[in-house]
Design a protein around this motif. Structure first.
Motif, PDB file in Angstrom:
ATOM      1  N   THR A 263       0.838  -1.205   0.000  1.00  0.00           N
ATOM      2  CA  THR A 263       0.000   0.000   0.000  1.00  0.00           C
ATOM      3  C   THR A 263       0.871   1.252   0.000  1.00  0.00           C
ATOM      4  O   THR A 263       1.839   1.337   0.762  1.00  0.00           O
ATOM      5  CB  THR A 263      -0.917   0.021   1.235  1.00  0.00           C
ATOM      6  OG1 THR A 263      -1.707  -1.168   1.259  1.00  0.00           O
ATOM      7  CG2 THR A 263      -1.836   1.232   1.207  1.00  0.00           C
ATOM      8  N   ASP A 284      -4.739  -4.951   9.053  1.00  0.00           N
ATOM      9  CA  ASP A 284      -4.753  -5.523   7.704  1.00  0.00           C
ATOM     10  C   ASP A 284      -3.534  -5.144   6.866  1.00  0.00           C
ATOM     11  O   ASP A 284      -3.093  -5.917   6.029  1.00  0.00           O
ATOM     12  CB  ASP A 284      -6.027  -5.087   6.958  1.00  0.00           C
ATOM     13  CG  ASP A 284      -7.286  -5.513   7.702  1.00  0.00           C
ATOM     14  OD1 ASP A 284      -7.245  -6.581   8.335  1.00  0.00           O
ATOM     15  OD2 ASP A 284      -8.286  -4.768   7.658  1.00  0.00           O
ATOM     16  N   ILE A 285      -3.026  -3.945   7.057  1.00  0.00           N
ATOM     17  CA  ILE A 285      -1.940  -3.460   6.201  1.00  0.00           C
ATOM     18  C   ILE A 285      -0.589  -3.799   6.835  1.00  0.00           C
ATOM     19  O   ILE A 285      -0.292  -3.376   7.947  1.00  0.00           O
ATOM     20  CB  ILE A 285      -2.056  -1.939   5.997  1.00  0.00           C
ATOM     21  CG1 ILE A 285      -3.373  -1.606   5.290  1.00  0.00           C
ATOM     22  CG2 ILE A 285      -0.879  -1.416   5.187  1.00  0.00           C
ATOM     23  CD1 ILE A 285      -3.599  -0.127   5.088  1.00  0.00           C
ATOM     24  N   VAL A 288       3.981  -1.716   3.189  1.00  0.00           N
ATOM     25  CA  VAL A 288       3.693  -0.325   2.871  1.00  0.00           C
ATOM     26  C   VAL A 288       4.884   0.335   2.188  1.00  0.00           C
ATOM     27  O   VAL A 288       6.023  -0.153   2.243  1.00  0.00           O
ATOM     28  CB  VAL A 288       3.332   0.484   4.149  1.00  0.00           C
ATOM     29  CG1 VAL A 288       2.135  -0.116   4.849  1.00  0.00           C
ATOM     30  CG2 VAL A 288       4.525   0.562   5.094  1.00  0.00           C
ATOM     31  N   LYS A 316      -5.334   0.848  -2.562  1.00  0.00           N
ATOM     32  CA  LYS A 316      -3.906   0.667  -2.825  1.00  0.00           C
ATOM     33  C   LYS A 316      -3.121   1.933  -2.553  1.00  0.00           C
ATOM     34  O   LYS A 316      -1.910   1.892  -2.344  1.00  0.00           O
ATOM     35  CB  LYS A 316      -3.687   0.220  -4.273  1.00  0.00           C
ATOM     36  CG  LYS A 316      -4.249  -1.152  -4.588  1.00  0.00           C
ATOM     37  CD  LYS A 316      -4.121  -1.482  -6.054  1.00  0.00           C
ATOM     38  CE  LYS A 316      -2.674  -1.626  -6.499  1.00  0.00           C
ATOM     39  NZ  LYS A 316      -2.577  -2.072  -7.910  1.00  0.00           N
TER      40      LYS A 316
END
Length: 352
Positions: A263, A284-285, A288, A316
């Protein structure tokens, strides 16, 4: 039987030679097999007898200096130039010789051990075997003795955060690279923005080799086993030419290319409608890339591009806030990585 004058002279000349040889060279037992192994244009002694190494815990070696012996971390990947395996001998390059002999004061006698890593083979205990000098330069040979730390697996390396930034003035770019390396960045990618200073952009592109040395020093100091790479492309191919990506090119690439679930988090200041970084990360992320703005902040056109990209990219690309204060670009990069690191450690602690 009386010895003649010539016999006496012969004995006086020949007998001292073994003593002189013993005093001026390392004593090698007759039972030790050895061979001369040619390493790129150099000749060194390779013994087949293991030096006695204590079986104490790895903590014994923590205070030893660390030395990176791989290639410069420029580009998407960095391949090692030195193979680290038990018993392998190699010669240090001139910069490494200066660091070992002048900075760390390793003389090969009272102080001879150090830790070696190349970014792919873990960390090894090394020993300075010999120091010499030819007409042009000093020569230092090191033997790789024992593996003391294993290399992180590929999944751990793949999950490291990226830092995408606009080049700053020389000292501040160095500070950003140094501190973000210490905080665990996996890659550095520089881009061109509307407010990026042209001289800083050129300095970053022409001085990538010197900037990579900053990454190496920070990696040695911070006990890292992997080095973040430094490049101007997300996917860099051999022989790639041209300047770095613009903000719009970066957003388009991120929207349509497969980045394996990574992301893009855009750090934006002075925005009241942006979610905080920690709230955005959540559970969830995990993979990165932080997009850090230039000195002077994002332009109005870039802000509009961020809004449009967020609306169409299905999560995204997201904008985040790292506080109510306006930070310098290098400070924003450090704060983002620090917050991310604390968040990931917290998630890991909950799994135990």
């Amino acid at each position: 039987m009386m010895l003649g004058l010539m016999d006496l002279l012969y004995l006086l000349l020949i007998l001292p030679l073994p003593i002189i040889s013993f005093l001026s060279h390392d004593y090698i037992p007759q039972s030790v097999n050895f061979e001369y192994k040619r390493i790129p244009n150099r000749l060194c002694l390779n013994r087949h007898q293991e030096d006695p190494i204590s079986k104490k815990s790895v903590e014994k070696y923590i205070t030893l200096p660390r030395l990176y012996v791989g290639s410069l971390p420029i580009g998407e990947t960095s391949e090692s130039s030195v193979i680290l395996t038990k018993g392998f001998n190699f010669e240090l390059n001139p910069d490494q010789v200066h660091y070992v002999t002048k900075v760390m004061r390793i003389d090969g006698k009272r102080k001879s051990q150090l830790r070696l890593f190349n970014g792919i083979s873990g960390e090894w205990l090394g020993k300075v075997q010999s120091l010499g000098r030819n007409r042009r330069r000093n020569e230092v040979y090191v033997q790789c003795q024992q593996n003391i730390r294993s290399q992180p697996n590929e999944i751990e390396e793949e999950n490291l955060p990226w830092v995408i930034f606009a080049p700053l003035k020389k000292a501040r770019t160095k500070l950003l690279l140094e501190k973000c390396t210490e905080l665990g960045s996996g890659r550095f990618i520089w881009i061109n923005t509307d407010r990026t200073d042209a001289s800083s952009l050129i300095a970053c592109q022409d001085g990538a080799k010197k900037l990579s040395l900053q990454i190496i020093e920070a990696s040695e100091q911070s006990e890292r086993l992997t080095l973040p790479s430094l490049s101007r492309y997300i996917t860099e191919k051999p022989g790639s030419k041209g300047g770095p990506l613009s903000v719009n090119e970066l957003l388009n690439f991120w929207q349509y290319e497969n980045l394996k679930g990574r992301t893009l988090l855009i750090c934006r200041e002075r925005s009241t409608e942006v979610t905080s970084l920690l709230a955005t990360l959540g559970d969830d992320i995990s993979k990165v890339a932080f997009l850090i703005g230039p000195e002077g902040g994002w332009s109005a056109e870039e802000e509009a591009s961020f809004e449009a990209a967020e609306a169409t990219c299905n999560g995204k690309i997201q904008s985040v806030s790292i506080g109510s204060l306006v930070l310098r670009a290098e400070t924003a990069a450090m704060a983002s990585l620090a917050a991310y690191s604390v968040h990931i450690d917290y998630l890991k602690s909950r799994e135990k």
